[in-house]
Design a protein around this motif. Structure first.
Motif, short mmCIF file in Angstrom:
data_model
loop_
_atom_site.label_atom_id
_atom_site.label_comp_id
_atom_site.label_asym_id
_atom_site.label_seq_id
_atom_site.Cartn_x
_atom_site.Cartn_y
_atom_site.Cartn_z
N ALA A 535 0.82 -1.22 0.00
CA ALA A 535 0.00 0.00 0.00
C ALA A 535 0.85 1.26 0.00
CB ALA A 535 -0.92 -0.01 1.21
N LEU A 536 2.05 1.22 0.56
CA LEU A 536 2.89 2.41 0.62
C LEU A 536 3.90 2.44 -0.53
CD1 LEU A 536 3.90 4.97 2.09
CD2 LEU A 536 5.43 3.47 3.38
N LYS A 537 4.67 1.37 -0.66
CA LYS A 537 5.79 1.38 -1.60
C LYS A 537 5.44 0.90 -3.01
CE LYS A 537 9.32 1.26 1.89
NZ LYS A 537 10.70 0.99 2.17
N GLY A 538 4.19 0.59 -3.26
CA GLY A 538 3.81 0.08 -4.58
C GLY A 538 4.05 -1.41 -4.66
N GLN A 539 5.32 -1.80 -4.54
CA GLN A 539 5.68 -3.21 -4.48
C GLN A 539 6.77 -3.39 -3.43
OE1 GLN A 539 6.65 -3.75 -8.79
NE2 GLN A 539 5.37 -5.58 -8.62
N ILE A 540 6.80 -4.58 -2.84
CA ILE A 540 7.96 -4.96 -2.01
C ILE A 540 8.37 -6.38 -2.39
CG2 ILE A 540 7.77 -3.51 0.07
CD1 ILE A 540 6.23 -5.92 1.30
N PRO A 541 9.68 -6.68 -2.30
CA PRO A 541 10.12 -8.02 -2.67
C PRO A 541 9.86 -9.03 -1.56
CG PRO A 541 12.01 -6.65 -2.08
CD PRO A 541 10.79 -5.78 -1.95
N VAL A 542 9.47 -10.22 -1.95
CA VAL A 542 9.32 -11.33 -1.00
C VAL A 542 10.04 -12.53 -1.61
CG1 VAL A 542 7.68 -12.93 0.07
CG2 VAL A 542 7.13 -10.50 -0.06
N GLY A 543 10.89 -13.16 -0.81
CA GLY A 543 11.67 -14.28 -1.33
C GLY A 543 11.16 -15.61 -0.79
N PHE A 544 11.13 -16.61 -1.65
CA PHE A 544 10.77 -17.98 -1.25
C PHE A 544 12.02 -18.84 -1.38
CE2 PHE A 544 6.98 -15.89 -2.59
CZ PHE A 544 6.03 -16.30 -1.66
N LEU A 545 12.32 -19.58 -0.31
CA LEU A 545 13.55 -20.36 -0.31
C LEU A 545 13.22 -21.84 -0.12
CD1 LEU A 545 15.39 -18.21 2.42
CD2 LEU A 545 15.35 -17.78 -0.06
N VAL A 546 13.87 -22.68 -0.89
CA VAL A 546 13.79 -24.12 -0.65
C VAL A 546 15.17 -24.53 -0.13
CG1 VAL A 546 13.45 -26.40 -1.67
CG2 VAL A 546 12.12 -24.43 -2.50
N LEU A 547 15.19 -25.12 1.06
CA LEU A 547 16.49 -25.47 1.65
C LEU A 547 17.01 -26.78 1.07
CD1 LEU A 547 15.96 -24.46 5.39
CD2 LEU A 547 16.76 -23.09 3.45
N LYS A 548 18.32 -26.90 1.08
CA LYS A 548 18.95 -28.13 0.59
C LYS A 548 18.54 -29.29 1.50
CE LYS A 548 22.97 -25.98 -1.47
NZ LYS A 548 24.28 -25.42 -1.19
N SER A 549 18.42 -30.48 0.94
CA SER A 549 18.03 -31.61 1.79
C SER A 549 19.15 -31.86 2.80
CB SER A 549 17.75 -32.85 0.95
OG SER A 549 18.89 -33.16 0.21
N GLY A 550 18.75 -32.22 3.98
CA GLY A 550 19.74 -32.48 5.01
C GLY A 550 20.05 -31.27 5.88
N ALA A 574 16.80 -1.92 -1.27
CA ALA A 574 16.06 -3.07 -1.79
C ALA A 574 14.83 -3.39 -0.94
CB ALA A 574 16.97 -4.30 -1.84
N ALA A 575 14.83 -2.91 0.31
CA ALA A 575 13.69 -3.13 1.21
C ALA A 575 13.27 -4.60 1.22
CB ALA A 575 12.51 -2.22 0.84
N PHE A 576 14.27 -5.48 1.20
CA PHE A 576 14.00 -6.92 1.20
C PHE A 576 13.97 -7.37 2.66
CE2 PHE A 576 15.36 -11.37 1.11
CZ PHE A 576 14.61 -11.90 0.07
N LYS A 577 12.76 -7.53 3.18
CA LYS A 577 12.64 -7.82 4.61
C LYS A 577 12.01 -9.18 4.86
CE LYS A 577 13.59 -3.45 5.99
NZ LYS A 577 13.33 -2.13 6.36
N THR A 578 11.48 -9.82 3.81
CA THR A 578 10.76 -11.07 4.02
C THR A 578 11.30 -12.18 3.14
OG1 THR A 578 8.81 -9.73 4.41
CG2 THR A 578 8.44 -12.09 4.17
N ALA A 579 11.81 -13.23 3.79
CA ALA A 579 12.16 -14.46 3.08
C ALA A 579 11.39 -15.58 3.78
CB ALA A 579 13.66 -14.71 3.15
N ILE A 580 10.84 -16.49 3.00
CA ILE A 580 10.00 -17.55 3.56
C ILE A 580 10.50 -18.90 3.05
CG2 ILE A 580 7.63 -18.43 3.75
CD1 ILE A 580 6.63 -15.68 2.87
N CYS A 581 10.80 -19.79 3.99
CA CYS A 581 11.21 -21.14 3.56
C CYS A 581 9.96 -21.95 3.22
CB CYS A 581 12.00 -21.83 4.67
SG CYS A 581 13.65 -21.13 4.84
N VAL A 582 9.97 -22.58 2.07
CA VAL A 582 8.87 -23.47 1.66
C VAL A 582 9.47 -24.82 1.26
CG1 VAL A 582 7.28 -21.65 0.92
CG2 VAL A 582 8.97 -22.50 -0.69
N LYS A 583 8.59 -25.83 1.19
CA LYS A 583 9.13 -27.17 0.87
C LYS A 583 9.53 -27.26 -0.59
CE LYS A 583 6.31 -29.66 4.17
NZ LYS A 583 4.95 -29.21 4.00
N ARG A 584 8.69 -26.66 -1.44
CA ARG A 584 8.95 -26.74 -2.88
C ARG A 584 8.48 -25.45 -3.54
NH1 ARG A 584 5.22 -31.85 -3.64
NH2 ARG A 584 4.08 -30.59 -2.14
#
Ligand code: COA
Ligand code: AMP
Length: 632
Positions: A535-550, A574-584
């Motif tokens: 709502a303020l910045k127009g867009q913000i980056p959000v990252g999705f991460l899949v962790l290596k097995s193990g 970059a205002a990159f404040k959110t990274a989220i780990c997902v399974k796939r």
């Protein structure tokens, strides 16, 4: 009688060179152009190939020669430091000459590259104009970038010298520039011979006597020296401005001297409707193209007064900051990014602070840098009571592709549209196969070559990359990488990017570059970064991460480390404040990550299950992860 937009656009379409030959008369050339355009030179042709002149001469000396040395050229207003200063054109000349003398003393010659890593202080403007004066090519690096971004630019431009300051001042902190500069030089393969560093009262930087020069005393010693304006080809580069491409390697957009002067001078009168002597304020940063074109070059080419504002729209001290500046300096035209207005509106929704100031000097507000959402435009119209004009452009073009010419006959505004193409730009909306689409149909917006004066002739040292990135997909056209449509009345609507660029608070960033950093974390197997509506910045980056097995660590630890890495390598901007780990990650059967669908889910838009999806369940997992973080 003054011509209308329609007449001027038609006349330009009938005879491109005549339009620009007439516009070129506004410039004080050393050798006036005989040839206007040569299609055999450069990548797609060159403007004013036989003319010579100097941009600094046209921004400064010529106004003094015309008897306007006493007129105010530059107003510096810095709520973050409490300092203000006013420079007449005479003052500007003496400061620019001193800076040019210091550059010459340190071996800078015509064609050398000079990196300017500077906050919003008058010395930054003096340094830009000093480079222009002696024919050095400046490359300004925005203060919110990290050391490695600065290093990339030092390397790509092989800069001979860096001009910097001890610090920038953000509302919440003093940003020490020197450690970032030292780190950048340590990282860079190319080592600049000298760094000229201005010590600011807020923080004193430690200087390396073998390489660094204290700029303040050097300027004081050079006071009173005169430095003539170099006689430069119109096609000589004035500056390089790096902008996000689709990889971590930024693109060095080149601006030449002649075409840039002609185009910008034309826009000041025709597009912005600003006369010499009037106060024009672009509330942006000199690190961006808006700052280059409309804080520094265009207002000064026009003999107007420009405002250099070291502050924010809110918090310095409040949401009335812009109105205070408009009142204090009698600003005629204000130009900023829609984000700034969203920030002001959030703090002062009823416009109470607006009413406390005398804004009678203000004739118009121009918005650019990101899509101007109709809601914000309507609010600005209501509280300001002046025309609010959206216009669309890019670092590559240097001036508006589409706008509403306030200085000609202003056209009716359609909210959501930046209005119509400016003379110089023939727009076509093409499907992916390069065929024109019907009015109202979404497609790739392409500009028929040649691009007009002021637009980039190529990328620095990278003609092949320029051809490949911008000219090859639609032969005969420049690909803007923006998607949109043109309606039955010829109004242009810009809807989204066709590449991985996102727009965060009016700042252009590459999600591809962020993905490169996320992927370099030792525990990350794969990743995707998308731009989510904010709502303020127009867009913000959000990252999705899949962790290596193990990997057995807490995923929140990896998320925090990745956030820190992006800040460390690209910068706070970059205002990159959110990274989220997902399974796939959701993918097509051919392995393409479905970023578009993820984005729609995050934005709460309707979406359809892609027919080619490999495993539909993954999208539910993504939706769940987003809702847990309250992102959708
Ligand atoms: N030097 C160092 N750091 C900088 C910086 C600079 N010149 N500019 C911004 N930053 C930092 C900020 O301090 C912030 O850091 P933080 O994460 O520690 O808080 C971060 O970069 C993000 O900055 P920004 O995106 O500007 O957000 P903000 O919350 O500080 O301010 C707005 C929000 C809306 C007030 C601000 O983005 C704004 O004024 N936008 C207008 C954009 C603009 O002028 N665009 C130019 C195109 S016209
Ligand atoms: P920059 O090169 O930083 O100026 O960013 C250029 C990009 O910002 C454009 O390609 C658009 O995607 C976006 N942009 C700039 N101005 C507008 C506008 N008025 N409307 C919609 N998008 C815009």
């Amino acid at each position: 009688m003054q011509k209308t937009y329609a007449e001027i656009y038609r006349a330009w379409k009938d005879d491109h060179t005549r339009h620009w030959a007439e516009a070129a008369r506004a410039i004080d050339w050393f050798t006036p152009p005989d040839a206007i355009f040569d299609e055999r030179q450069g990548v797609y042709g060159r403007w004013f190939p036989d003319a010579t002149g100097n941009t600094c001469h046209n921004c400064v000396d010529r106004h003094i020669a015309a008897g306007r040395g006493d007129q105010v050229a530059l107003i510096y207003d810095s709520p973050v430091t409490g300092r203000k200063a006013i420079y007449s054109y005479d003052d500007l000349l003496s400061n620019v000459s001193a800076m040019a003398a210091v550059l010459l003393d340190h071996g800078v010659e015509k064609g050398d590259r000079v990196i300017l890593y500077m906050p919003m202080i008058p010395e930054a403007v003096f340094a830009m104009l000093a480079c222009a004066r002696i024919g050095a090519i400046h490359s300004v690096v925005f203060g919110g970038f990290a050391a490695s971004e600065l290093a990339t630019r030092i390397d790509d431009s092989s800069a001979k010298l860096v001009v910097s300051a001890s610090c920038g001042v953000e509302p919440n902190r003093v940003v020490a520039y020197k450690p970032l500069l030292d780190a950048a030089i340590a990282l860079a393969r190319h080592k600049p011979a000298r760094c000229l560093v201005l010590q600011r009262p807020e923080l004193t930087a430690e200087l390396d006597p073998a390489r660094d020069v204290d700029l303040g005393p050097a300027l004081a010693a050079a006071r009173g020296r005169t430095v003539p304006c170099a006689d430069l080809a119109a096609t000589d580069p004035l500056y390089i401005l790096y902008t996000s491409g689709t990889t971590g390697q930024p693109k060095g957009v080149i601006r030449d001297n002649g075409g840039h002067m002609v185009a910008l001078a034309w826009t000041m009168r025709a597009l912005y409707g600003v006369e010499p002597g009037e106060v024009y304020w672009a509330a942006s940063d000199i690190g961006w193209v808006v700052g280059h074109s409309y804080i520094v070059y265009a207002p000064l080419l026009n003999g107007s007064t420009t405002v250099l504002y070291e502050g924010k729209p809110v918090g310095t001290p409040d949401a009335g900051a812009f109105w205070r500046v408009v009142e204090e300096y009698r600003v005629s035209v204000l130009f900023t990014a829609p984000t700034a207005f969203r920030a002001i509106r959030k703090e002062d929704p009823e416009g109470v602070l607006v009413k406390r100031y005398d804004l009678s000097s203000l004739r118009a507000l121009f918005l650019a840098g990101e899509r101007a959402d109709p809601d914000t435009v309507r609010w600005a119209e209501a509280v300001l009571g002046v025309p609010v004009i959206d216009h669309w452009w890019q670092t590559e073009t240097g001036w508006a592709i589409v706008g509403n010419p306030l200085g000609l006959d202003r056209l009716p505004v359609k909210h959501g549209s930046p209005t119509v193409p400016m003379p110089g730009y023939e727009l076509h909306v093409l499907d992916d196969a390069g065929h024109a689409v019907a009015p109202g149909t979404l497609g790739n917006i392409a500009i028929k070559l040649p691009l007009p004066p002021g637009c980039l002739p190529t990328f620095w040292n990278a003609d092949a990359r320029f051809r490949e990135a911008c000219l090859s997909e639609f032969p005969g056209y420049y690909k803007t990488a923006d998607a949109g449509y043109v309606d039955e009345d010829g109004y242009v609507f810009i809807m989204s990017r066709t590449d991985d660029i996102i727009n965060v608070a009016g700042h252009r960033l590459s999600t591809g570059a962020m993905e490169e950093i996320c992927a370099s974390h030792r525990d990350v197997a794969e990743c995707a970064v998308i731009g989510v509506t904010d709502a303020l910045k127009g867009q913000i980056p959000v990252g999705f991460l899949v962790l290596k097995s193990g990997v057995s660590r807490e995923s929140s630890e990896v998320e925090q480390e990745v956030v820190a890495m992006v800040r460390e390598r690209i910068g706070p901007v970059a205002a990159f404040k959110t990274a989220i780990c997902v399974k796939r990650l959701p993918k097509t059967r051919s392995g393409k990550i479905l970023r578009g669908t993820m984005q729609k889910i995050a934005d709460g838009q309707d979406w359809t299950m892609p027919a080619t999806i490999d495993d539909p369940v993954i999208l539910d997992e993504i939706a769940e992860a987003l809702s847990e973080r309250r992102i959708c």
